[in-house]
Write a protein that holds these residues in place. Structure first.
Motif, PDB file in Angstrom:
ATOM      1  N   ALA A 156       0.845  -1.199   0.000  1.00 16.22           N
ATOM      2  CA  ALA A 156       0.000   0.000   0.000  1.00 16.22           C
ATOM      3  C   ALA A 156       0.879   1.248   0.000  1.00 16.22           C
ATOM      4  CB  ALA A 156      -0.921  -0.005   1.214  1.00 16.22           C
ATOM      5  N   ALA A 157       1.925   1.263   0.825  1.00 21.40           N
ATOM      6  CA  ALA A 157       2.807   2.428   0.902  1.00 21.40           C
ATOM      7  C   ALA A 157       3.585   2.590  -0.399  1.00 21.40           C
ATOM      8  CB  ALA A 157       3.776   2.279   2.086  1.00 21.40           C
ATOM      9  N   SER A 159       2.645   1.680  -3.486  1.00 24.56           N
ATOM     10  CA  SER A 159       1.829   2.211  -4.572  1.00 24.56           C
ATOM     11  C   SER A 159       1.587   3.706  -4.364  1.00 24.56           C
ATOM     12  CB  SER A 159       0.510   1.447  -4.688  1.00 24.56           C
ATOM     13  OG  SER A 159      -0.260   1.651  -3.534  1.00 24.56           O
ATOM     14  N   ARG A 160       1.513   4.151  -3.094  1.00 23.81           N
ATOM     15  CA  ARG A 160       1.309   5.586  -2.837  1.00 23.81           C
ATOM     16  C   ARG A 160       2.579   6.378  -3.131  1.00 23.81           C
ATOM     17  NH1 ARG A 160      -2.213   2.710  -0.525  1.00 23.81           N
ATOM     18  NH2 ARG A 160      -4.292   3.477  -0.025  1.00 23.81           N
ATOM     19  N   THR A 164       2.956   9.192  -6.022  1.00 24.48           N
ATOM     20  CA  THR A 164       3.476  10.522  -5.713  1.00 24.48           C
ATOM     21  C   THR A 164       4.649  10.860  -6.646  1.00 24.48           C
ATOM     22  OG1 THR A 164       2.851  10.135  -3.418  1.00 24.48           O
ATOM     23  CG2 THR A 164       4.276  12.022  -3.849  1.00 24.48           C
ATOM     24  N   ALA A 180      10.020  16.376  -0.302  1.00 22.18           N
ATOM     25  CA  ALA A 180       9.177  16.324   0.888  1.00 22.18           C
ATOM     26  C   ALA A 180       7.908  15.516   0.625  1.00 22.18           C
ATOM     27  CB  ALA A 180       8.807  17.737   1.328  1.00 22.18           C
ATOM     28  N   ARG A 181       7.342  15.685  -0.573  1.00 25.65           N
ATOM     29  CA  ARG A 181       6.115  14.956  -0.903  1.00 25.65           C
ATOM     30  C   ARG A 181       6.357  13.454  -0.964  1.00 25.65           C
ATOM     31  NH1 ARG A 181       2.262  18.443  -4.049  1.00 25.65           N
ATOM     32  NH2 ARG A 181       2.907  20.545  -3.486  1.00 25.65           N
ATOM     33  N   ALA A 183       8.993  11.809   0.437  1.00 22.90           N
ATOM     34  CA  ALA A 183       9.640  11.253   1.641  1.00 22.90           C
ATOM     35  C   ALA A 183       8.629  10.773   2.682  1.00 22.90           C
ATOM     36  CB  ALA A 183      10.569  12.296   2.260  1.00 22.90           C
ATOM     37  N   VAL A 184       7.427  11.326   2.704  1.00 21.56           N
ATOM     38  CA  VAL A 184       6.498  10.964   3.782  1.00 21.56           C
ATOM     39  C   VAL A 184       6.081   9.500   3.746  1.00 21.56           C
ATOM     40  CG1 VAL A 184       5.576  13.269   4.143  1.00 21.56           C
ATOM     41  CG2 VAL A 184       4.499  11.779   2.451  1.00 21.56           C
ATOM     42  N   TRP A 185       6.256   8.825   2.622  1.00 24.10           N
ATOM     43  CA  TRP A 185       5.879   7.409   2.548  1.00 24.10           C
ATOM     44  C   TRP A 185       7.024   6.500   2.962  1.00 24.10           C
ATOM     45  CZ3 TRP A 185       0.898   7.334   2.298  1.00 24.10           C
ATOM     46  CH2 TRP A 185       0.246   8.411   1.679  1.00 24.10           C
ATOM     47  N   PRO A 187       8.989   6.231   5.878  1.00 26.86           N
ATOM     48  CA  PRO A 187       9.032   5.509   7.166  1.00 26.86           C
ATOM     49  C   PRO A 187       8.245   4.201   7.131  1.00 26.86           C
ATOM     50  CG  PRO A 187       8.660   7.839   7.554  1.00 26.86           C
ATOM     51  CD  PRO A 187       8.579   7.632   6.062  1.00 26.86           C
TER      52      PRO A 187
END
Lengths: 370, 195
Positions: A156-157, A159-160, A164, A180-181, A183-185, A187
């Motif tokens: 799931a992470a 594919s997101r 992005t 930044a956009r 990098a949030v996925w 972790p």
């Protein structure tokens, strides 16, 4: 263990009802009459999808509205009955255990524990890393709920993050804003990726030696070995997560150009080696088939370990293209492990190995058993 | 008959309502006294004409400022960030929080084409100096997308020197340990504390 089976509108099997003895069953029939389809239907009660990689819609019998597979089970299966159905119009798949529809399809995974040996398994060895990753994922996800959970969240992470990356590319973003956009996925990818890689490494560490022994026993003279090729050598979860996080960060600039995530367990490989060279490119057809069978036997051992009993063996003409010596060696190895229930499919009665001649026989002709 | 079909189609668009239920509702509205159906229609019109989002926090309101933002007793230096206005109602029911809110209007959801620019993050950043905010509590859902959203906002806030906190995760109060799922228990164990 399988007690009885009902199959409706599944490939060429319009309507098939079958009682299965504790020892199992031998199905004899010419190729193209539905033996493999029957085994595939049984395997649906484990994977909830086609082991041959077919889409659900393509498994529905031509002209039918959907397919249905139902079985009554005995221990070690965890339910008394399991069913899976697919409706073509709504593309909806439902799984029932003991007559109760499961809220999440994945709750029914492994309902009927089985391991399938088929000539198509040679792809495990001869094809690209994707086949071997899928092999590891199936073996581990079906025996470890935490692996399944990690795999689902990781996908799931992933594919997101990929969506992005594409969006950032399309919108022509760059620099810190783009990073930044994306990098949030990371972790989530690092945390769950570490669980996946750690479990795969542990599996390889535990099974590498028995795998090599199996290959030698089947009759390979050159030493066969396996190793996991991934981003980090660690198998400690927090060290792995740190390594994955660092690599995602290091690759980000290139990934922003390519629009896809380039590191992580979805890119790793379970490498199989023959005397230090890749079996995939340097092995003969016979050597590749032996190694594929050895892999399936380790899958069977993994299921057995978790289940505390032998899984149902689905043997789809497993000795085709193997010489007599290798075939005999494999039968001896299976017997030594202790065989539980067996569903054996062969073209001719003469193809039934002596070890399985005690099985009851049915004949498959044009999708019907007699 | 198109009037019936039109209403059925509109009702069927609502969440949790299928075609059959929509049809039943339509016939029910025809059967009940006409006045009652007119009151429903009027309530709908009033709803869409008067309810808008708060100019400061994007909560739902009929005035320019929502009831929480215009309440002088609330602590404006403490801002709780939530995904949707409905989350405010949940936190308000607890009666514990005396600060103000900021409604994002969703969460990062790249598969649905929702990026940071589709949320009210820019307005949140502007509020920090304007309202002299000292702490931002990130109360997005503890889901994959909620976590990513919280992380994105935390990184945007970092240069502003404001304190950023994340609501804790763990076991529900009054719940039974044996009914909790594995992930929740694992996180509750990680976040254990001395006593």
């Amino acid at each position: 263990m399988l007690a009885s089976l009902t199959v409706r509108e599944f490939r060429n099997l319009a309507a098939l009802d079958l009682e299965v003895e504790a020892a199992g069953l031998a199905i004899v029939g010419d190729n193209g009459h539905g033996k493999t389809n029957l085994l595939e239907a049984i395997a649906y009660l484990r994977l909830l999808r086609s082991w041959r990689g077919a889409r659900d819609v393509d498994v529905v019998r031509f002209g039918a509205a959907g397919f249905h597979v139902r079985a009554t089970l005995h221990p070690p299966a965890r339910a008394h009955s399991a069913a899976i159905g697919f409706e073509r119009a709504s593309r909806r798949k439902r799984a029932l255990l003991d007559g109760v529809e499961q809220p999440r399809l994945s709750d029914a995974l492994g309902a009927l524990p089985s391991v399938c040996f088929s000539p198509a398994d040679v792809a495990l060895v001869a094809d690209g890393p994707g086949e071997r990753r899928r092999f590891l994922d199936v073996a581990l996800a079906l025996t470890s709920p935490s692996y399944l959970q990690a795999l689902q969240t990781y996908r799931a992470a992933l594919s997101r993050r990929n969506a992005t990356l594409r969006e950032v590319q399309r919108a022509g973003r760059a620099g810190a804003d783009a990073a930044a956009r994306v990098a949030v996925w990371e972790p989530a990818l690092a945390e769950h990726g570490a669980t996946i890689v750690g479990a795969r490494r542990d599996w390889v560490a535990a099974h590498a030696e028995p795998f090599a022994t199996l290959c030698a026993a089947i009759g390979e003279s050159a030493p066969v070995s396996m190793r996991y090729v991934g981003p980090a050598e660690d198998s400690d979860a927090s060290a792995l997560a740190d390594a994955l996080r660092a690599q995602l960060e290091a690759q980000r600039a290139q990934e922003l150009r390519r629009g896809i995530t380039l590191v992580g367990p979805h890119r790793d490989d379970l490498q199989l080696l023959l005397g230090g060279r890749e079996l995939r490119t340097f092995g003969s057809a016979g050597q590749q088939r032996s190694a594929a069978i050895a892999l399936r036997m380790r899958e069977s051992a993994t299921v057995r370990e978790q289940l505390g009993a032998a899984p149902l063996l689905l043997l789809d003409d497993p000795f085709a293209e193997l010489d007599v010596r290798r075939a005999q060696a494999i039968l001896d190895l299976l017997a030594a492990e202790g065989v539980g229930q067996v569903m054996l499919a062969v073209p001719r009665a003469e193809d039934i190995p002596p070890a399985f001649t005690r099985l009851s026989r049915r004949t498959m002709r044009e999708g019907r058993l007699s | 008959m198109s009037a019936i079909d039109d209403l059925t189609t509109e009702l069927a668009r609502l969440p949790g309502i299928g075609r059959k239920t929509a049809q039943r509702l339509t016939y029910h509205l025809l059967k009940q006294p006409a006045d009652q159906s007119r009151r429903l229609a009027q309530a709908l019109v009033t709803l869409v004409d008067t309810v808008r989002t708060c100019t400061r926090c994007f909560n739902l309101t009929e005035a320019p400022l929502c009831s929480i933002c215009s309440d002088g007793r609330r602590d404006g230096t403490l801002v709780c960030v939530v995904e949707d206005a409905a989350d405010i109602a949940a936190i308000e029911r607890a009666g514990e929080f005396r600060g103000r809110y900021h409604v994002l209007g969703g969460r990062l959801s790249p598969l649905d084409g929702v990026g940071p620019d589709d949320l009210t993050i820019g307005a949140l950043l502007a509020r920090i100096p304007e309202d002299e905010v000292t702490e931002v509590i990130l109360a997005t859902n503890p889901s994959l997308e909620g976590e990513a959203t919280a992380l994105y906002i935390q990184r945007q806030l970092a240069p502003l020197g404001v304190r950023v906190t994340r609501i804790a995760r763990g076991l529900p109060v009054g719940g039974d340990l044996e009914y909790a799922d594995g992930v929740t228990i694992a996180q509750a164990l990680q976040a254990r504390r001395d006593m």
